[in-house]
Structures are given as C-alpha cells and as structure tokens.
Scaffold this active site. Structure first.
Site, PDB file in Angstrom:
ATOM      1  N   GLY A  26      11.553  -3.146  -3.382  1.00 54.15           N
ATOM      2  CA  GLY A  26      12.304  -3.786  -2.315  1.00 54.15           C
ATOM      3  C   GLY A  26      11.938  -3.295  -0.940  1.00 54.15           C
ATOM      4  O   GLY A  26      10.803  -3.439  -0.495  1.00 54.15           O
TER       5      GLY A  26
ATOM      6  N   CYS B  56       1.173   1.866   5.031  1.00 58.70           N
ATOM      7  CA  CYS B  56       0.951   0.470   4.653  1.00 58.70           C
ATOM      8  C   CYS B  56      -0.484   0.026   4.919  1.00 58.70           C
ATOM      9  O   CYS B  56      -0.766  -1.172   4.979  1.00 58.70           O
ATOM     10  CB  CYS B  56       1.940  -0.458   5.366  1.00 58.70           C
TER      11      CYS B  56
ATOM     12  N   LYS C 158       0.826  -1.195   0.000  1.00 63.23           N
ATOM     13  CA  LYS C 158       0.000   0.000   0.000  1.00 63.23           C
ATOM     14  C   LYS C 158       0.871   1.260   0.000  1.00 63.23           C
ATOM     15  O   LYS C 158       1.959   1.273  -0.531  1.00 63.23           O
ATOM     16  CB  LYS C 158      -0.955  -0.050   1.183  1.00 63.23           C
TER      17      LYS C 158
END
Length: 265
Positions: free
Chosen positions: A197, A215, A76
């Site tokens: 990443g 998130c 997110k």
C-alpha cells in the site's frame, strides 16, 4: 458502497516488525479472497527497515551493505520507520483488476489528508505517490555554487547522490526547492485482492532516505508533513484524518474492471 474494516496494528513502542506485518497481510489476504473478512486496511508504524520492490536495481541499494528486505510488491526501494504512517489496504477488486485506478484512489485519499493539514500536494505524471511540487527549474538555487546548467544530474544517467555530499541528498530536496515525495505507494494484486500500500511521511528522520536511491528517483527527494508545515506533526494527529479519507474514498469508489481492448478480427 462496500464495507471497510480498519485495524490499527501498532505504533510507537508497539511498532510492528516488517516481516510480522507482511505475514499478517498474507493471512488477511487469504481470508479476504475466501470472503471470510471484509475489505481491510491495516494501519501501523514500522521500526526502521529498507524494503525493495521487484524493480529495484542493485545500484539503488545502500552502499554500506545495510540489510534490505526484498518484497513482492511493485516499485523500487524505500524506507519505513518511526514517524511514518503505513497503510496496507487489502481489498477485493473486480477482474481484470484496474491497478492504476486503485493507486489513484490511494493517492486521492492521501492528497485529501495533506490538504486538511494545510498542505497542497499533487500527483506527478509518470511517478506514483503523492508529491510537493518544487519551484520551476530556473528559480531554484544553484547547487554547490554551480548554476543548474551544470547540474550533473541533468547529464549523467548514473549520477549517485549518495556520493556527492549533502547538497544532493534526497532529504534536502526542500532546501533545493525541488519536487519531493511525501507519500510512496507500492502494491501487489494476487487473485484479485490487493496487498501492500502506502507510506505517508508524517515526522520521520528523512536522512534515512539518503542511504538509498528512494524509489529509484535520482532527480527529486523526500519530505514530510512536519518539514513542509514547519511544525511538529504527530501520528496521533494524522491517523484519524487519514483513516477518514481512506474510508470515504475506498468505500464510495465505484469499482470497475479494467477496460480490455479486444483485437479486431
């Protein structure tokens, strides 16, 4: 053991604009797919920027219209900026790709990095990234003068910490002794090669996270090495340590394709 190349793209005054780094990721990704370069980890720092993965809900974005870059990774919305070590491992994996195993390897390297600085971190079931665990719920301080029995986050699925004062701000999770994320992970795999990443919070201004739902998680917060250790920690200190653990974990991993269950006849 596979060869791993590290590229330090830019830090501090040479921090790399997000779109420029994204373009470089795509260039290296294409070269890796064609076997023109070895597995590569780009390490860098970004100027302040919000990026939103594919699962970001509109309700998780900044309320004031602050620009957000929509990207093709999983996960997110999050923030990148000064004081944060960002790493983009571009690695060819056997197919069918085991995405979860790749994420676990990145978590492992970052957990080891934090441990070398004296900070114990862990995984949280059902949540990617690296976390500092809070106290048991019954031992945490009351919020806003209310006992945790009346914590609105426990009963309101749409509770918005951005509208409810600093006591609920993600950056203050340590003061509340709640679980708090120190490293976020979001990746994409295309043609069997990874992109995007991790972002490890070394010494950023975590108040940047208070403008979003980091998130998409409303009942936990964010932290950094500097916050948890109670001292200044610099990227110069952390960079070689993180690089060493990433090299150790990623180069020595036994890469296997994802197990596929075959339907019985």
């Amino acid at each position: 053991m596979s060869e791993l190349r590290f590229v330090r793209m830019g830090f501090g005054a040479d921090a790399v604009e997000y779109r420029a780094a994204w373009d470089e990721q795509r260039r290296v990704h294409a070269a890796r797919f064609a076997d023109e370069v070895p597995d590569t980890v780009l390490l860098l720092e970004h100027p302040p920027v919000y990026t939103a993965g594919r699962r970001t809900a509109d309700s998780e974005r900044p309320l004031d219209g602050t620009p957000v870059i929509d990207v093709d990774r999983g996960g997110k919305i999050t923030w990148h900026g000064p004081g944060q070590l960002v790493g983009y491992p571009i690695q060819k994996l056997p197919r069918p790709v085991d995405v979860v195993a790749h994420v676990r390897r990145l978590e492992d390297a970052l957990i080891r990095t934090c441990a070398e600085f004296g900070l114990e971190t862990t995984r949280v079931e059902g949540r990617s990234g690296v976390w500092v665990l809070g106290d048991p719920v019954e031992q945490r301080p009351a919020l806003g003068g209310l006992s945790l029995d009346f914590d609105p986050r426990l009963h309101d699925e749409e509770f918005d910490p951005r509208l409810n004062g600093p006591e609920y701000a993600p950056s203050n999770a340590g003061q509340r002794r709640e679980d708090r994320k120190i490293a976020a992970i979001g990746i994409r795999v295309a043609k069997g090669v990874t992109m995007h990443g991790f972002a490890l919070n070394v010494n950023p201004d975590n108040a940047w996270f208070d403008r979003i739902i980091p998130c998409g998680i409303r009942d936990a917060g964010v932290t950094s090495l500097a916050n948890e250790l109670g001292r200044d920690v610099t990227l110069d200190e952390v960079l070689p340590v993180a690089e060493r653990h990433l090299r150790d974990v990623l180069e020595n991993a036994e890469l296997r394709p994802r197990a596929v269950e075959r339907a019985s006849a």
